[in-house]
Design a protein around this motif. Structure first.
Motif, mmCIF file in Angstrom:
data_model
loop_
_atom_site.group_PDB
_atom_site.id
_atom_site.type_symbol
_atom_site.label_atom_id
_atom_site.label_comp_id
_atom_site.label_asym_id
_atom_site.label_seq_id
_atom_site.Cartn_x
_atom_site.Cartn_y
_atom_site.Cartn_z
ATOM 1 N N LEU A 1 19.348 8.006 -2.567
ATOM 2 C CA LEU A 1 19.479 9.198 -3.368
ATOM 3 C C LEU A 1 18.270 9.849 -3.048
ATOM 4 O O LEU A 1 18.135 11.106 -3.742
ATOM 5 C CB LEU A 1 19.402 8.928 -5.016
ATOM 6 N N PHE A 2 17.274 9.605 -2.246
ATOM 7 C CA PHE A 2 16.092 10.371 -2.069
ATOM 8 C C PHE A 2 16.108 12.120 -1.825
ATOM 9 O O PHE A 2 15.399 12.782 -2.461
ATOM 10 C CB PHE A 2 15.300 9.906 -0.933
ATOM 11 N N PRO A 3 17.296 12.268 -1.159
ATOM 12 C CA PRO A 3 17.419 13.822 -0.911
ATOM 13 C C PRO A 3 17.692 14.727 -2.383
ATOM 14 O O PRO A 3 17.611 15.780 -2.476
ATOM 15 C CB PRO A 3 18.737 14.188 0.096
ATOM 16 N N TYR A 4 18.233 13.845 -3.119
ATOM 17 C CA TYR A 4 18.476 14.474 -4.619
ATOM 18 C C TYR A 4 17.429 14.047 -5.751
ATOM 19 O O TYR A 4 17.856 14.203 -6.843
ATOM 20 C CB TYR A 4 19.876 13.739 -4.918
ATOM 21 N N GLY B 1 0.839 -1.221 0.009
ATOM 22 C CA GLY B 1 0.006 -0.142 -0.067
ATOM 23 C C GLY B 1 0.812 1.275 -0.124
ATOM 24 O O GLY B 1 2.141 1.282 -0.119
ATOM 25 N N ASN B 2 0.115 2.445 0.076
ATOM 26 C CA ASN B 2 0.884 3.547 -0.051
ATOM 27 C C ASN B 2 2.008 3.869 1.056
ATOM 28 O O ASN B 2 3.057 4.526 0.832
ATOM 29 C CB ASN B 2 -0.274 4.768 0.347
ATOM 30 N N ASP C 1 7.613 4.443 2.371
ATOM 31 C CA ASP C 1 8.912 4.035 3.334
ATOM 32 C C ASP C 1 9.825 3.680 2.441
ATOM 33 O O ASP C 1 11.249 3.938 2.645
ATOM 34 C CB ASP C 1 8.297 2.991 4.198
ATOM 35 N N ILE C 2 9.463 2.964 1.388
ATOM 36 C CA ILE C 2 10.748 2.584 0.368
ATOM 37 C C ILE C 2 11.348 3.680 -0.228
ATOM 38 O O ILE C 2 12.409 3.985 -0.452
ATOM 39 C CB ILE C 2 10.121 1.656 -0.835
ATOM 40 N N LEU C 3 10.454 4.911 -0.641
ATOM 41 C CA LEU C 3 10.924 5.853 -1.417
ATOM 42 C C LEU C 3 11.736 6.679 -0.550
ATOM 43 O O LEU C 3 12.773 7.276 -0.888
ATOM 44 C CB LEU C 3 9.758 6.782 -2.087
ATOM 45 N N TRP C 4 11.395 6.936 0.842
ATOM 46 C CA TRP C 4 12.077 7.946 1.872
ATOM 47 C C TRP C 4 13.438 7.160 2.229
ATOM 48 O O TRP C 4 14.414 7.759 2.552
ATOM 49 C CB TRP C 4 11.092 7.874 3.017
#
Ligand SMILES: O=C(O)CC1=CCC(=O)O1
Length: 92
Positions: free
Chosen positions: A73-76, A60-61, A66-69
């Motif tokens: 490289l998430f900060p970029y 789910g969302n 959680d995966i994306l955060w």
């Protein structure tokens, strides 16, 4: 639930070279673990761009969030998420 995710990478040109290399190595390991576990179904390069188009199959969302955060490289990254529904003309 299926999601298409476009990730565009914007690494600062003046980012420390060691930090850049470590972040890219960590990103690759993270992405490959999630592909092996089955949650990251597709990872395609957007031709001619420092960007990818990915498909995730997750519970789910909150799991996708959680995966994306967790992406090194998430900060970029600029990230666009599109929830997917079945197309009525799809044959597979
Ligand atoms: O290079 C990219 O598109 C960013 C990225 C996501 C997973 C990975 O290994 O690299």
């Amino acid at each position: 639930m299926l999601f298409a995710v476009q990730m565009t990478v914007n690494l600062p040109p003046d980012l420390d070279a060691d930090l850049r290399a470590a972040t890219l190595t960590a990103e690759k390991e993270y992405a490959q673990e999630l592909q092996q576990s089955g949650e990251w179904l597709h990872l395609w390069r957007c031709a001619g761009q420092y960007a990818n188009l990915s498909v995730f199959e997750v519970t789910g969302n909150d799991r996708l969030n959680d995966i994306l955060w967790g992406l090194p490289l998430f900060p970029y990254m600029d990230i666009t998420v599109t929830p997917l529904a079945r197309h009525p003309s799809a044959i597979r």
